[in-house]
Design a protein around this motif. Structure first.
Motif, PDB file in Angstrom:
ATOM      1  N   ASN A  68       0.497  -1.159   0.052  1.00 60.02           N
ATOM      2  CA  ASN A  68       0.242   0.002   0.203  1.00 60.02           C
ATOM      3  C   ASN A  68       0.885   1.216  -0.387  1.00 60.02           C
ATOM      4  O   ASN A  68       2.085   1.293   0.365  1.00 60.02           O
ATOM      5  N   LEU A  69       0.161   2.260  -0.003  1.00 62.18           N
ATOM      6  CA  LEU A  69       0.937   3.849  -0.361  1.00 62.18           C
ATOM      7  C   LEU A  69       1.491   3.927   1.058  1.00 62.18           C
ATOM      8  O   LEU A  69       3.256   4.516   1.473  1.00 62.18           O
ATOM      9  N   TYR A  70       1.249   4.218   1.937  1.00 66.25           N
ATOM     10  CA  TYR A  70       2.547   3.558   3.168  1.00 66.25           C
ATOM     11  C   TYR A  70       3.732   3.085   3.459  1.00 66.25           C
ATOM     12  O   TYR A  70       4.628   3.613   3.748  1.00 66.25           O
ATOM     13  N   GLU A  71       3.671   2.387   2.895  1.00 66.22           N
ATOM     14  CA  GLU A  71       4.975   0.885   2.379  1.00 66.22           C
ATOM     15  C   GLU A  71       5.311   1.559   1.647  1.00 66.22           C
ATOM     16  O   GLU A  71       6.637   1.160   1.704  1.00 66.22           O
ATOM     17  N   SER A  72       4.555   1.840   1.144  1.00 67.52           N
ATOM     18  CA  SER A  72       5.573   2.318  -0.362  1.00 67.52           C
ATOM     19  C   SER A  72       6.608   3.784  -0.391  1.00 67.52           C
ATOM     20  O   SER A  72       7.430   3.774  -0.572  1.00 67.52           O
ATOM     21  N   PHE A  73       5.569   4.618   1.099  1.00 65.53           N
ATOM     22  CA  PHE A  73       6.466   5.691   0.719  1.00 65.53           C
ATOM     23  C   PHE A  73       7.565   5.730   2.614  1.00 65.53           C
ATOM     24  O   PHE A  73       8.650   6.260   1.762  1.00 65.53           O
ATOM     25  N   LEU A  74       7.728   4.718   2.943  1.00 60.11           N
ATOM     26  CA  LEU A  74       8.268   4.754   3.797  1.00 60.11           C
ATOM     27  C   LEU A  74       9.933   3.449   2.594  1.00 60.11           C
ATOM     28  O   LEU A  74      11.420   3.783   3.282  1.00 60.11           O
ATOM     29  N   PHE A  75       9.863   2.832   1.994  1.00 60.48           N
ATOM     30  CA  PHE A  75      11.059   2.191   0.585  1.00 60.48           C
ATOM     31  C   PHE A  75      11.054   3.370   0.186  1.00 60.48           C
ATOM     32  O   PHE A  75      12.668   2.952   0.063  1.00 60.48           O
ATOM     33  N   LEU A  76      10.967   4.808  -0.547  1.00 61.50           N
ATOM     34  CA  LEU A  76      10.744   5.335  -0.967  1.00 61.50           C
ATOM     35  C   LEU A  76      12.320   6.354   0.029  1.00 61.50           C
ATOM     36  O   LEU A  76      13.294   6.704  -1.031  1.00 61.50           O
ATOM     37  N   SER A  77      11.740   6.693   0.924  1.00 64.67           N
ATOM     38  CA  SER A  77      12.751   7.462   2.091  1.00 64.67           C
ATOM     39  C   SER A  77      13.829   6.711   2.017  1.00 64.67           C
ATOM     40  O   SER A  77      15.028   7.229   2.573  1.00 64.67           O
ATOM     41  N   TRP A  78      13.538   5.347   2.514  1.00 66.60           N
ATOM     42  CA  TRP A  78      14.821   4.155   2.882  1.00 66.60           C
ATOM     43  C   TRP A  78      15.980   4.491   1.329  1.00 66.60           C
ATOM     44  O   TRP A  78      17.142   4.771   1.439  1.00 66.60           O
ATOM     45  N   ASN A  79      14.867   4.009   0.473  1.00 67.61           N
ATOM     46  CA  ASN A  79      15.728   4.744  -1.019  1.00 67.61           C
ATOM     47  C   ASN A  79      16.910   6.289  -1.440  1.00 67.61           C
ATOM     48  O   ASN A  79      17.695   5.755  -1.252  1.00 67.61           O
ATOM     49  N   LEU A  80      15.819   7.207  -0.942  1.00 64.95           N
ATOM     50  CA  LEU A  80      16.505   7.798  -1.321  1.00 64.95           C
ATOM     51  C   LEU A  80      17.736   9.162  -0.212  1.00 64.95           C
ATOM     52  O   LEU A  80      18.915   9.153  -0.628  1.00 64.95           O
ATOM     53  N   THR A  81      17.412   7.458   1.274  1.00 60.44           N
ATOM     54  CA  THR A  81      18.777   7.533   2.396  1.00 60.44           C
ATOM     55  C   THR A  81      19.844   6.818   1.542  1.00 60.44           C
ATOM     56  O   THR A  81      21.486   7.034   1.856  1.00 60.44           O
TER      57      THR A  81
END
Length: 355
Positions: A68-81
């Motif tokens: 879902n969108l919550y997990e996708s945003f967390l994964f996006l944040s992890w990718n950016l770091t």
């Protein structure tokens, strides 16, 4: 500790660390702090915290945490770091460029983390079983590659926006700035310095010869004129140094943006192709002009144009940076904006609007 307590801890901890890292990078740009590893250490902590949170969620839900969108945003944040840490270690930066990289990536990672943690509905944050459409081995392949591409495209586009902001102060084009820089080569500066020294020697001899016969007023005027000339020359040298540093920083950001977008575009291509194969298995059609699919195609076209102008046309600087800046907004519409519509085949990721 229960899962929910651990989730809250790592979620809040990652937000706090990203916030502190962002403040540090911004202060470092303004005041040139001596401790240059604090920001990197903060990004490492944030990366580890978000990664641990995703692993815990994977264990709790029993499926890959991109449903879902919550997990996708967390994964996006992890990718950016992760992208930040990779670029910081593998890319030769000037100190100024490294500061700007952290000042760009840290607030972006913070924004995505904060949106997932504080803005999304509570039911979306709670682990839930996979919907039938996502019960496939393609979930890990397609969604992971797509979000990796989004993170690379967002980061590269932000660097292009930073390039436009840095070069906006001067009404002249980058080419004119480079022309000014080419006139201020070290050899020219040394030659001007030698000429200036000889002129100072001659001026001092003339001044000594004329001091005895000159009046006090004319003597003071001559000394003031010499001091004014020296100050004017030093000011010009300082201006040349400032221009050269800004050009170097702009070039670093422009080149780095090109390299990151050059990685994000193939990932986006692979993600779209894998999504088409998965769609054919799930829905019996490779392409349905779903809003998510349409905006993904539009995103692909924008960055295809960007790479075409860079590789085939040989464009550099402002024009491709404007295209990449447009791509930044297109990516966010594709990733988040379409989810606000609540329509289409990708409805499992949409935000349920009340009323």
């Amino acid at each position: 500790m229960s899962y929910f307590q651990l989730e809250n801890f790592f979620s809040n901890f990652s937000f706090l660390i990203l916030f502190v890292s962002m403040i540090y990078y911004w202060i470092n740009i303004a005041f040139n702090l001596k401790n240059k590893n604090l920001g990197t250490f903060g990004m490492i902590l944030a990366n580890f915290s978000i990664f641990t949170l995703l692993i815990l969620r994977w264990k709790e839900s029993g499926h890959f945490p991109l449903s879902n969108l919550y997990e996708s945003f967390l994964f996006l944040s992890w990718n950016l770091t992760l992208i930040h840490l990779i670029l910081e270690k593998m890319t030769p930066f000037s100190n100024k460029s490294e500061k700007f990289l952290g000042a760009i990536t840290s607030p972006t990672a913070l924004f995505t983390n904060a949106f997932a943690t504080f803005s999304l509905p509570e039911d979306m944050r709670s682990p839930s079983p996979l919907v039938p459409a996502l019960q496939s081995n393609w979930l890990m392949m397609h969604v992971t590659v797509m979000i990796l591409s989004y993170s690379a495209l967002i980061c590269g586009s932000l660097l292009s926006i930073a390039y436009l902001i840095i070069t906006f102060y001067n009404k002249n084009s980058k080419e004119k700035l480079l022309f000014r820089f080419s006139e201020a080569t070290p050899d020219n500066i040394i030659l001007q310095s030698e000429i200036e020294k000889k002129q100072n020697i001659i001026s001092n001899e003339d001044l000594n010869n004329s001091l005895s016969s000159a009046s006090p007023i004319s003597t003071n005027s001559s000394i003031y004129s010499l001091n004014f000339s020296n100050n004017l020359y030093n000011t010009n040298l300082n201006n040349v140094n400032v221009v050269s540093k800004k050009i170097k920083l702009a070039d670093d950001l422009d080149n780095l943006s090109y390299r990151i977008l050059g990685v994000g575009f193939p990932l986006l291509t692979i993600g779209i192709l894998s999504g088409a194969v998965w769609a054919n298995e799930a829905w019996g059609s490779y392409w349905s002009w779903d809003p998510k699919e349409t905006w993904a195609l539009l995103t692909w076209l924008v960055f295809a144009i960007y790479l075409h102008t860079r590789i085939i046309k040989g464009w550099q600087g402002k024009k491709p940076a404007l295209i990449a800046s447009l791509g930044f907004f297109i990516v966010w519409i594709c990733f988040l904006g379409v989810n606000l519509l609540g329509e289409g085949l990708h409805s499992y990721g949409f935000i349920k609007m009340n009323g």
